[in-house]
Write an enzyme that holds these catalytic residues in place. Structure first.
Site, PDB file in Angstrom:
ATOM      1  N   THR A 318      50.092  43.469  33.053  1.00  0.00           N
ATOM      2  CA  THR A 318      48.979  42.775  33.694  1.00  0.00           C
ATOM      3  C   THR A 318      48.955  42.998  35.198  1.00  0.00           C
ATOM      4  O   THR A 318      49.911  43.496  35.794  1.00  0.00           O
ATOM      5  CB  THR A 318      49.047  41.265  33.419  1.00  0.00           C
ATOM      6  OG1 THR A 318      50.165  40.708  34.119  1.00  0.00           O
ATOM      7  CG2 THR A 318      49.173  40.978  31.937  1.00  0.00           C
ATOM      8  N   CYS A 319      47.850  42.559  35.812  1.00  0.00           N
ATOM      9  CA  CYS A 319      47.731  42.695  37.268  1.00  0.00           C
ATOM     10  C   CYS A 319      48.254  41.460  37.983  1.00  0.00           C
ATOM     11  O   CYS A 319      47.868  41.189  39.125  1.00  0.00           O
ATOM     12  CB  CYS A 319      46.281  42.977  37.657  1.00  0.00           C
ATOM     13  SG  CYS A 319      45.117  41.708  37.137  1.00  0.00           S
ATOM     14  N   ASP A 320      49.118  40.713  37.336  1.00  0.00           N
ATOM     15  CA  ASP A 320      49.763  39.551  37.944  1.00  0.00           C
ATOM     16  C   ASP A 320      51.117  39.960  38.495  1.00  0.00           C
ATOM     17  O   ASP A 320      51.936  40.559  37.791  1.00  0.00           O
ATOM     18  CB  ASP A 320      49.929  38.444  36.893  1.00  0.00           C
ATOM     19  CG  ASP A 320      50.362  37.130  37.509  1.00  0.00           C
ATOM     20  OD1 ASP A 320      51.480  37.091  38.067  1.00  0.00           O
ATOM     21  OD2 ASP A 320      49.610  36.152  37.440  1.00  0.00           O
ATOM     22  N   GLY A 321      51.368  39.616  39.752  1.00  0.00           N
ATOM     23  CA  GLY A 321      52.620  40.012  40.389  1.00  0.00           C
ATOM     24  C   GLY A 321      53.849  39.366  39.789  1.00  0.00           C
ATOM     25  O   GLY A 321      54.972  39.858  39.980  1.00  0.00           O
ATOM     26  N   ASN A 361      43.827  38.906  31.277  1.00  0.00           N
ATOM     27  CA  ASN A 361      43.475  40.302  31.547  1.00  0.00           C
ATOM     28  C   ASN A 361      42.807  40.960  30.345  1.00  0.00           C
ATOM     29  O   ASN A 361      42.793  42.188  30.225  1.00  0.00           O
ATOM     30  CB  ASN A 361      44.707  41.116  31.946  1.00  0.00           C
ATOM     31  CG  ASN A 361      44.865  41.266  33.443  1.00  0.00           C
ATOM     32  OD1 ASN A 361      45.827  41.887  33.902  1.00  0.00           O
ATOM     33  ND2 ASN A 361      43.975  40.704  34.242  1.00  0.00           N
TER      34      ASN A 361
END
EC number: 4.1.1.17
Length: 372
Positions: A318-321, A361
């Site tokens: 995902t684009c979550d850090g 996402n």
């Protein structure tokens, strides 16, 4: 633990990744191991660990019952063929409507730890058997509960007394030592504490019949957990020490120990990249679609892949850090690993699919296949 049947299924069907495959024969074997090690205990499988219908049917066929925590879990167990008599509503946090729903389905066992919840039980589940959950000091577990659940020991007598006064059945006491508890002596403190409470309650004219010692029995991931036989011996020893005359009926709520080893996740490598001096490997599964227990790197899954290995930082898609699985925990994967390669995550039957998000996402929940 052999995964021959799972590997055969994966080779024959080649399902899209990521996916979880569960061998329910292993579930049956673990339930029977508990029944053999603690033969006089009632086992109530913690449905939250893995609520797949085939898993529930396997638990039921092996003689187990269920620890439920929501109307949906009540419905799932009944749909799997369970009688309401083998369901125990173990969550202490529930709406009056949840209580009324469970009671309407025939559930007659509930756990509580607060006066307002006792009031709700008396109104919406009249005459039901009630256990009071006590907060006990225990060694740290991999995923502790903190102080979210359980009343102080001094409150337990008052709550069971209140339950009796309101027409409920003051049937038991309960405690939990935290999930993935690797110290087999952890249950001693709870058994010691509740033994004193049983004596106080008896002096007040209230005689609970059972003691629910929860779950928490560990499973071996990358770190070895003690064998179940060691947990059983420690529990039996503590019961003999603190209930020398007559121990109450024992209730268990294992989840992880029943289903973790029965499951394997197959995942695909999406990207391999060097970030400074570190090789990062990104999988198509991460914290939001099945590996929630890697939060704080609490559970260290074993990764099965062939070839000479080197260190990696392992991350999700995902684009979550925060979707990084292992950045501080040493993790090694084959040096030749490339996008499109498949990896197997072992011992992944518990708290994976049941934790995955609906569509963060746009990624669908973890697809699950069960081998009956």
């Amino acid at each position: 633990m052999s995964h021959e049947r799972i590997h055969r299924f994966l080779a024959e069907h080649r399902p899209p990744t990521p996916c979880l495959v569960v061998d329910t024969e292993e579930v049956t074997a673990r339930v029977r191991e508990f029944a053999s090690g603690l033969p006089h205990a009632r086992l109530r499988y913690a449905v939250k660990a893995n609520p797949e219908p085939a898993v529930l049917r396997a638990v039921l066929a092996a003689g187990g019952g269920f620890d439920v925590a929501s109307p949906a879990e009540v419905t799932a167990c009944l749909d799997a063929g369970a009688a309401p008599e083998v369901l125990s509503y173990g969550s202490t946090i529930k709406k009056p409507a949840d209580i009324a729903f469970a009671f309407g389905c025939g559930v007659r066992e509930f756990t509580t730890d607060a006066a307002s919840d006792v009031d709700h039980l008396a109104e919406h589940a009249p005459g039901s058997a009630v256990s009071v959950r006590v907060l006990v000091d225990a060694p740290a577990s991999a995923t502790p509960f903190g102080r979210k659940f359980g009343c102080a020991p001094g409150e337990a007598v008052a709550l069971l007394t209140k339950a009796a006064e309101l027409g409920l059945d003051p049937a038991g006491l309960a405690f939990h030592v935290g999930s993935q508890q690797l110290d087999v002596t952890a249950w001693e403190a709870g058994i010691s504490t509740t033994a004193k409470l049983f004596a106080e309650l008896a002096a007040a004219g209230i005689k609970p019949r059972w003691l629910n010692i929860g779950g928490g029995f560990g499973h071996s991931y990358r770190e070895s957990a003690p064998p179940l036989s060691a947990y059983f011996a420690a529990v039996r020893g503590a019961l003999d020490a603190y209930f020398p005359d007559s121990a109450p009926e024992l209730v268990l709520e294992p989840g992880r120990a029943i289903v973790a080893g029965a499951g394997l996740i197959r995942t695909e490598v999406v990207l391999v990249a060097w970030r400074g001096e570190h090789r990062w490997v990104y999988l198509d599964i991460g914290r939001y679609n099945g590996l929630a227990e890697t939060e704080n790197e609490a559970i260290h899954y074993r990764l099965d892949a062939a070839g000479e290995r080197g260190p990696v930082v392992l991350a999700g898609p995902t684009c979550d850090g925060d979707d990084v699985l292992y950045q501080h925990t040493p993790c090694e994967l084959p040096l030749a690993l490339a996008p499109g390669d498949r990896l197997d995550i072992l011992d992944a039957g518990a708290y994976t699919a049941s934790y995955s998000s609906v569509s963060f996402n746009g990624i669908e929940p973890l697809r699950t296949y069960c081998l009956d």
